[in-house]
Write an enzyme that holds these catalytic residues in place. Structure first.
Site, PDB file in Angstrom:
ATOM      1  NE  ARG A 188       9.468   7.875  71.394  1.00 21.44           N
ATOM      2  CZ  ARG A 188       8.583   7.238  70.610  1.00 21.44           C
ATOM      3  NH1 ARG A 188       7.756   6.339  71.114  1.00 21.44           N
ATOM      4  NH2 ARG A 188       8.523   7.512  69.320  1.00 21.44           N
ATOM      5  CG  ASP A 219      11.641  19.120  71.432  1.00 21.54           C
ATOM      6  OD1 ASP A 219      12.445  18.238  71.079  1.00 21.54           O
ATOM      7  OD2 ASP A 219      11.255  20.036  70.671  1.00 21.54           O
ATOM      8  CE1 TYR A 247      14.213  22.058  63.918  1.00 19.80           C
ATOM      9  CE2 TYR A 247      15.121  23.583  65.532  1.00 19.80           C
ATOM     10  CZ  TYR A 247      15.199  22.398  64.823  1.00 19.80           C
ATOM     11  OH  TYR A 247      16.264  21.548  65.015  1.00 19.80           O
ATOM     12  NE  ARG A 307      20.427  15.989  71.042  1.00 22.14           N
ATOM     13  CZ  ARG A 307      20.845  16.091  69.797  1.00 22.14           C
ATOM     14  NH1 ARG A 307      21.643  15.176  69.279  1.00 22.14           N
ATOM     15  NH2 ARG A 307      20.468  17.102  69.041  1.00 22.14           N
ATOM     16  NE  ARG A 338      17.135   8.912  69.424  1.00 20.93           N
ATOM     17  CZ  ARG A 338      17.376   9.197  68.147  1.00 20.93           C
ATOM     18  NH1 ARG A 338      16.849   8.437  67.201  1.00 20.93           N
ATOM     19  NH2 ARG A 338      18.152  10.213  67.821  1.00 20.93           N
TER      20      ARG A 338
END
Length: 357
Positions: A44, A81, A158, A31, A35
């Site tokens: 973003r 993703d 998921y 990652r 963020r």
């Protein structure tokens, strides 16, 4: 006469994955485009949503390269993703602020699973392939590019649950009550993941990684049947494919440290390990069969620079003076981390591990 093509650098990250000597331990961070970086947050916001960011090749390229502009990282990983495959299968991926990924059409019946097909990476997932090609061109061999996918078990979790979960009890229940249907789903996903990773390699990815994020939720026998079996299937498919036979493949099964030997036996090139095991113990158990990637606790990056350097040294010393170590966190970097602390870690790993080859 046509002039010879310039030689492609033999990057230390790729050498480490091949367990060859390197001048210093390579480092990248799961990652690393995310963020915690203000420039990521700005891009973003410009994109309007996470999904728009991931599905716009130019923007995905921009954020993939952002951490390499700040830090002396030894690899880039494609910004994407793990749920791209379920989305391409028609399950309707979207993101809810504060809640994470959601699938509009989760799998609730065996008939839902029977209808699934294997996506065509160059049509159904063209935006990913275009991003790989663009990133590889923009990198211009400054660093190698990693392509990735979620594992069949993780994707199935998921797809059945429809969202994130701490237990994924629906997926576990299906595995226990109707193993044949679960294996039908996992087989379709193994085919899809293999095709998707091969397409990323063809587009320019120089290493591949499979994130088995939820493998550690399974009891030992279930892990072997519903996770390990299909990870091994993917490795076999990629190693049998002439186009991907020599592309290094990393498996990262979070929370599955009791299965390191079996994971190494799949034939992958490297294993990611989380921070809940001593990396020296992990290396002793797998020997020279695979390289190891890891395994600093991500929370260390919230500590002082001196503490970060001390903990980095412990990981390096724990692995020892052996080839085949890629330094990484034991999981993804968290949004609260100061970018300057990442710089401390990257510089410390290089300085502390530097030696003549």
């Amino acid at each position: 006469m046509t002039p010879p093509k310039p030689a492609i650098p033999d990057h230390r990250f790729l050498r480490a994955l091949r367990r060859e000597p390197v001048d210093m331990t390579p480092i990248w961070i799961m990652r690393q485009a995310g963020r915690y970086l203000p420039e990521y947050r700005a891009t973003r916001e410009r994109a309007g949503s996470f999904l728009a960011l991931a599905q716009t090749p130019e923007l995905a390229c921009e954020v993939t390269l952002q951490p390499l502009a700040r830090f002396a990282l030894d690899a880039a990983i494609l910004f994407s993703d793990i749920l791209t495959i379920p989305d391409a299968m028609g399950l309707g991926l979207h993101f809810v602020d504060g809640e994470g990924p959601k699938l509009a059409h989760p799998l609730r019946r065996a008939a839902d699973i029977a209808r699934l097909g294997v996506p065509d990476p160059e049509s159904d997932l063209r935006y990913v392939m275009d991003a790989v090609r663009l990133v590889r061109r923009e990198l211009n061999e400054r660093a190698p590019l990693i392509g990735f996918s979620g594992s069949p078990w993780t994707l199935a979790c998921y797809m059945i649950e429809g969202e994130g979960s701490s237990s994924f009890s629906r997926a576990k229940a299906l595995a226990l009550e109707d193993a044949a249907t679960m294996h039908r789903l996992l087989d379709t996903l193994a085919q899809s993941v293999s095709s998707y990773l091969a397409a990323q390699a063809a587009a320019g990815a120089q290493a591949l990684m499979v994130f088995d994020t939820w493998g550690g939720l399974l009891a030992p026998a279930q892990f072997r049947e519903f996770s390990l079996r299909w990870l091994a299937d993917i490795v076999a498919r990629l190693k049998a494919n002439p186009a991907t036979r020599d592309v290094p493949l990393i498996l990262f099964s979070k929370g599955a440290n009791s299965h390191l030997e079996a994971l190494a036996d799949t034939g992958c090139n490297a294993l990611g390990v989380d921070w809940t095991i001593d990396i020296g113990e992990a290396r002793a158990r797998v020997g020279n069969r695979v390289a190891l990637q890891g395994n600093l606790d991500p929370a260390v990056l919230a500590a002082s620079p001196d503490a970060i350097r001390a903990e980095a040294r412990k990981v390096l010393d724990g692995f020892g003076a052996h080839p085949g170590h890629v330094f990484n966190l034991g999981h993804g970097i968290t949004p609260d981390i100061k970018p300057e602390n990442v710089a401390v870690l990257v510089d410390a790993v290089h300085a502390l591990s530097r030696h003549p080859v």
